[in-house]
Design a protein around this motif. Structure first.
Motif, PDB file in Angstrom:
ATOM      1  N   VAL A  42       8.901  -1.441   4.841  1.00 19.65           N
ATOM      2  CA  VAL A  42       9.690  -1.790   6.375  1.00 19.65           C
ATOM      3  C   VAL A  42       8.876  -1.901   7.094  1.00 19.65           C
ATOM      4  N   LEU A  43       8.280  -0.360   7.888  1.00 24.99           N
ATOM      5  CA  LEU A  43       7.323  -0.737   8.401  1.00 24.99           C
ATOM      6  C   LEU A  43       5.841  -1.386   8.281  1.00 24.99           C
ATOM      7  N   TRP A  44       5.666  -1.532   7.497  1.00 23.87           N
ATOM      8  CA  TRP A  44       4.766  -2.512   7.084  1.00 23.87           C
ATOM      9  C   TRP A  44       4.929  -3.855   7.421  1.00 23.87           C
ATOM     10  N   THR A  61       3.737  -8.134  -6.890  1.00 27.56           N
ATOM     11  CA  THR A  61       2.056  -7.503  -7.399  1.00 27.56           C
ATOM     12  C   THR A  61       2.346  -6.951  -8.080  1.00 27.56           C
ATOM     13  N   TYR A  62       2.613  -5.881  -8.136  1.00 24.12           N
ATOM     14  CA  TYR A  62       2.937  -4.251  -8.555  1.00 24.12           C
ATOM     15  C   TYR A  62       2.995  -4.657 -10.569  1.00 24.12           C
ATOM     16  N   ILE A  63       3.654  -5.285 -11.076  1.00 24.34           N
ATOM     17  CA  ILE A  63       4.220  -5.744 -12.248  1.00 24.34           C
ATOM     18  C   ILE A  63       3.067  -6.972 -12.403  1.00 24.34           C
ATOM     19  N   GLY A  64       2.583  -8.019 -11.915  1.00 26.94           N
ATOM     20  CA  GLY A  64       1.317  -8.455 -12.457  1.00 26.94           C
ATOM     21  C   GLY A  64      -0.041  -7.808 -12.780  1.00 26.94           C
ATOM     22  N   GLY A  65       0.192  -6.554 -11.724  1.00 26.85           N
ATOM     23  CA  GLY A  65      -1.090  -5.820 -12.141  1.00 26.85           C
ATOM     24  C   GLY A  65      -0.926  -5.299 -13.434  1.00 26.85           C
ATOM     25  N   LEU A  66       0.161  -4.086 -13.712  1.00 33.49           N
ATOM     26  CA  LEU A  66       0.742  -4.169 -14.995  1.00 33.49           C
ATOM     27  C   LEU A  66       0.576  -4.871 -16.206  1.00 33.49           C
ATOM     28  N   LEU A  67       1.089  -6.463 -15.911  1.00 36.00           N
ATOM     29  CA  LEU A  67       1.082  -7.138 -16.679  1.00 36.00           C
ATOM     30  C   LEU A  67      -0.254  -7.548 -17.620  1.00 36.00           C
ATOM     31  N   LEU A  68      -1.197  -7.557 -16.788  1.00 31.95           N
ATOM     32  CA  LEU A  68      -2.692  -7.833 -16.677  1.00 31.95           C
ATOM     33  C   LEU A  68      -2.903  -5.884 -17.477  1.00 31.95           C
ATOM     34  N   ALA A  69      -2.896  -5.298 -17.083  1.00 26.55           N
ATOM     35  CA  ALA A  69      -3.389  -4.104 -18.034  1.00 26.55           C
ATOM     36  C   ALA A  69      -3.334  -3.981 -18.978  1.00 26.55           C
ATOM     37  N   THR A  95      -7.650   5.215  -5.967  1.00 22.47           N
ATOM     38  CA  THR A  95      -8.211   3.977  -5.196  1.00 22.47           C
ATOM     39  C   THR A  95      -6.996   2.834  -4.228  1.00 22.47           C
ATOM     40  N   ALA A  96      -5.836   2.860  -4.857  1.00 21.96           N
ATOM     41  CA  ALA A  96      -4.421   2.153  -4.204  1.00 21.96           C
ATOM     42  C   ALA A  96      -4.175   3.274  -3.036  1.00 21.96           C
ATOM     43  N   CYS A  97      -4.065   4.198  -3.322  1.00 28.44           N
ATOM     44  CA  CYS A  97      -3.574   5.084  -2.875  1.00 28.44           C
ATOM     45  C   CYS A  97      -4.976   5.116  -0.987  1.00 28.44           C
ATOM     46  N   LEU A  98      -5.900   5.212  -1.298  1.00 29.22           N
ATOM     47  CA  LEU A  98      -6.980   4.711  -0.025  1.00 29.22           C
ATOM     48  C   LEU A  98      -6.114   3.539   0.596  1.00 29.22           C
ATOM     49  N   LEU A  99      -6.413   2.098  -0.145  1.00 33.63           N
ATOM     50  CA  LEU A  99      -5.544   1.790   0.642  1.00 33.63           C
ATOM     51  C   LEU A  99      -4.362   1.156   0.869  1.00 33.63           C
ATOM     52  N   TYR A 100      -3.473   1.536   0.494  1.00 34.83           N
ATOM     53  CA  TYR A 100      -2.110   2.306   1.117  1.00 34.83           C
ATOM     54  C   TYR A 100      -2.140   2.733   2.441  1.00 34.83           C
ATOM     55  N   ALA A 101      -2.922   3.739   2.664  1.00 34.52           N
ATOM     56  CA  ALA A 101      -2.659   4.765   3.530  1.00 34.52           C
ATOM     57  C   ALA A 101      -3.553   3.824   4.717  1.00 34.52           C
ATOM     58  N   THR A 102      -4.673   2.649   4.702  1.00 34.00           N
ATOM     59  CA  THR A 102      -5.227   2.651   5.332  1.00 34.00           C
ATOM     60  C   THR A 102      -5.188   1.031   5.419  1.00 34.00           C
ATOM     61  N   ALA A 103      -4.071  -0.269   4.820  1.00 34.35           N
ATOM     62  CA  ALA A 103      -3.729  -1.061   4.904  1.00 34.35           C
ATOM     63  C   ALA A 103      -3.443  -1.344   6.293  1.00 34.35           C
ATOM     64  N   ALA A 104      -4.116  -2.569   6.727  1.00 26.59           N
ATOM     65  CA  ALA A 104      -3.540  -3.264   7.848  1.00 26.59           C
ATOM     66  C   ALA A 104      -3.630  -4.945   8.187  1.00 26.59           C
ATOM     67  N   SER A 105      -2.740  -5.092   6.571  1.00 34.00           N
ATOM     68  CA  SER A 105      -2.690  -6.702   7.018  1.00 34.00           C
ATOM     69  C   SER A 105      -2.482  -6.807   4.636  1.00 34.00           C
ATOM     70  N   ALA A 107      -2.821  -8.389   2.330  1.00 31.21           N
ATOM     71  CA  ALA A 107      -4.337  -9.042   1.474  1.00 31.21           C
ATOM     72  C   ALA A 107      -4.280  -7.246   1.060  1.00 31.21           C
ATOM     73  N   ALA A 108      -4.322  -6.300   1.957  1.00 32.60           N
ATOM     74  CA  ALA A 108      -4.608  -4.959   1.533  1.00 32.60           C
ATOM     75  C   ALA A 108      -3.352  -4.414   0.876  1.00 32.60           C
ATOM     76  N   LEU A 109      -2.507  -4.651   0.874  1.00 34.85           N
ATOM     77  CA  LEU A 109      -1.405  -4.283   0.556  1.00 34.85           C
ATOM     78  C   LEU A 109      -1.381  -4.802  -1.037  1.00 34.85           C
ATOM     79  N   LEU A 110      -1.208  -6.400  -1.047  1.00 35.05           N
ATOM     80  CA  LEU A 110      -1.019  -7.063  -2.657  1.00 35.05           C
ATOM     81  C   LEU A 110      -2.041  -6.118  -3.610  1.00 35.05           C
ATOM     82  N   THR A 111      -3.063  -5.427  -2.890  1.00 37.84           N
ATOM     83  CA  THR A 111      -4.372  -4.910  -3.208  1.00 37.84           C
ATOM     84  C   THR A 111      -4.376  -3.908  -3.895  1.00 37.84           C
ATOM     85  N   ALA A 112      -3.236  -2.737  -2.929  1.00 39.18           N
ATOM     86  CA  ALA A 112      -3.057  -1.463  -3.562  1.00 39.18           C
ATOM     87  C   ALA A 112      -2.133  -2.195  -4.457  1.00 39.18           C
ATOM     88  N   ARG A 113      -1.352  -3.258  -4.440  1.00 43.70           N
ATOM     89  CA  ARG A 113       0.298  -3.147  -5.329  1.00 43.70           C
ATOM     90  C   ARG A 113      -1.043  -3.675  -6.553  1.00 43.70           C
TER      91      ARG A 113
END
Length: 408
Positions: A42-44, A61-69, A95-105, A107-113
């Protein structure tokens, strides 16, 4: 003669009860990350600006990454060892933690997920098998319980920790992931102590759809009958939980949001201790009933604007997911050969998460188009119907798996 206890970083985990639970810690740490962003979406959403449909896409998107792995992780773990998969998985989580902590778009959230999903996919395939390795053949039941409870604990504590930190401490979208990164580093120390490299099936392809040996296909289908609707029910509530709470209560309090997820997955974890000695057929049948009842209560909660019904629905959904998960992994751990165990775990997870990823996205876009009430009603009943179908499958397939009846 006095025995000197070796430090964790140098001692290899054996078959002791404590070792089994310690080996499950990486599962908890990584699964905490999978749900930690829930109270923060909600904040994002307000900071970046995107609709509910986009929110559910970010979530899924998290589930998409899981299904790829999963198609790769299970095979690689069985062939080259559990640590070979677990180390990269935890590094992806960091790496995902770093992206979450700095997310400003978005796209960043999608990549982190996506990275979170890749990390969870590798961890669930190799981590569950690693716990079974540490337990050995004589402790398969306890290993199944430890691995399943570790996942449930991570799913429950991740959003609660994030909600409390985000509500009470400064820089909420940063502090949460600094703490999570510290937990992931501790998981790396545990991974170092797991049993060493093992090799199986050197001539097989390392990239294929995860599967089970032919004699175990009915075991997998039986496990999925309860696991799939159970995972979908909790994903359904997790993805839309903050929005439903905001509409019912008029609050965006992040402790409330994280706490509701904690209640759901806390029920998933707690019930597994209570039913740890149940036979698989009883576990799976009860799981489908709890999931179906939970989804009906979700529909009623939205129509009557009742937070009590919503929390009860969460408890039932978590109970169904926990029992289905424990029953499914117990069947596979007891019947699938060790050489294919990680791949079998990957197959169960892949099919379970597939439906669980599609439905929340449909709900999000349907909510944007028709409103919360109609979308939750329609898709909640879809999950309830899937649970009913799963109960029929359990009833029909509970005998005949691998030529033997499932113990009652």
């Amino acid at each position: 003669m006095t025995t000197v206890q070796q430090p964790l970083a140098t001692r290899k985990l054996g078959g002791r009860r404590a070792d089994i639970w310690l080996a499950a810690w990486p599962l908890t740490a990584v699964f905490m990350l999978s749900n930690a962003p829930t109270p923060l979406f909600v904040l994002w959403q307000h900071r970046i600006g995107f609709a509910t449909g986009t929110l559910t896409v970010v979530f899924a998107t998290y589930i998409g990454g899981l299904l790829l792995a999963l198609p790769v992780a299970g095979v690689l773990s069985d062939r080259y060892g559990r640590r070979t998969v677990l180390f990269p998985a935890v590094l992806l989580a960091l790496t995902a933690c770093l992206l979450y902590a700095t997310a400003a778009s978005v796209a960043a959230l999608l990549t982190a997920r996506l990275l979170t999903g890749l990390a969870v996919g590798g961890t669930v395939a190799a981590g569950m098998a690693a716990v079974a390795d540490v337990g050995g053949p004589e402790r398969r039941r306890q290993a199944s319980l430890a691995g399943s409870v570790a996942m449930g604990t991570g799913l429950a504590t991740g959003p609660l920790l994030a909600g409390c930190v985000a509500q009470l401490l400064p820089a909420p979208t940063v502090t949460v992931f600094v703490l999570e990164a510290a937990l992931l580093v501790s998981a790396l120390l545990v991974i170092r102590s797991l049993p060493g490299v093992r090799r199986h099936g050197a001539g097989d392809s390392w990239l294929r759809l995860p599967s089970v040996p032919r004699p175990n296909r009915r075991d997998l289908l039986l496990s999925l009958a309860a696991y799939m609707p159970g995972m979908t029910g909790t994903s359904f509530l997790l993805a839309l939980g903050p929005s439903v709470l905001a509409e019912l209560l008029g609050t965006a309090n992040r402790i409330v949001s994280g706490g509701s997820a904690f209640v759901m997955f806390g029920a998933s974890t707690g019930v597994q201790f209570l039913v740890s000695r149940w036979r698989p057929r009883r576990l799976l049948t009860t799981a489908t009933a709890a999931t179906g009842a939970g989804m009906v209560l979700v529909v009623l909660a939205v129509h009557f604007s009742s937070i009590g019904l919503l929390l009860t629905a969460g408890v039932l959904a978590g109970t169904g997911q926990g029992m289905g998960q424990l029953g499914g992994f117990s069947i596979l751990n007891s019947r699938v050969p060790t050489a294919r165990l990680a791949e079998a775990n990957a197959a169960l997870s892949a099919w379970g998460y597939l439906f669980a990823g599609i439905l929340p996205v449909c709900t999000g876009y349907l909510t944007d188009a028709t409103g919360m009430g109609s979308s939750v009603t329609l898709l909640g009943l879809v999950v309830a119907a899937a649970a009913g179908a799963g109960a029929l499958v359990v009833t029909r397939l509970a005998t005949g798996c691998t030529g033997q009846p499932v113990p009652r």
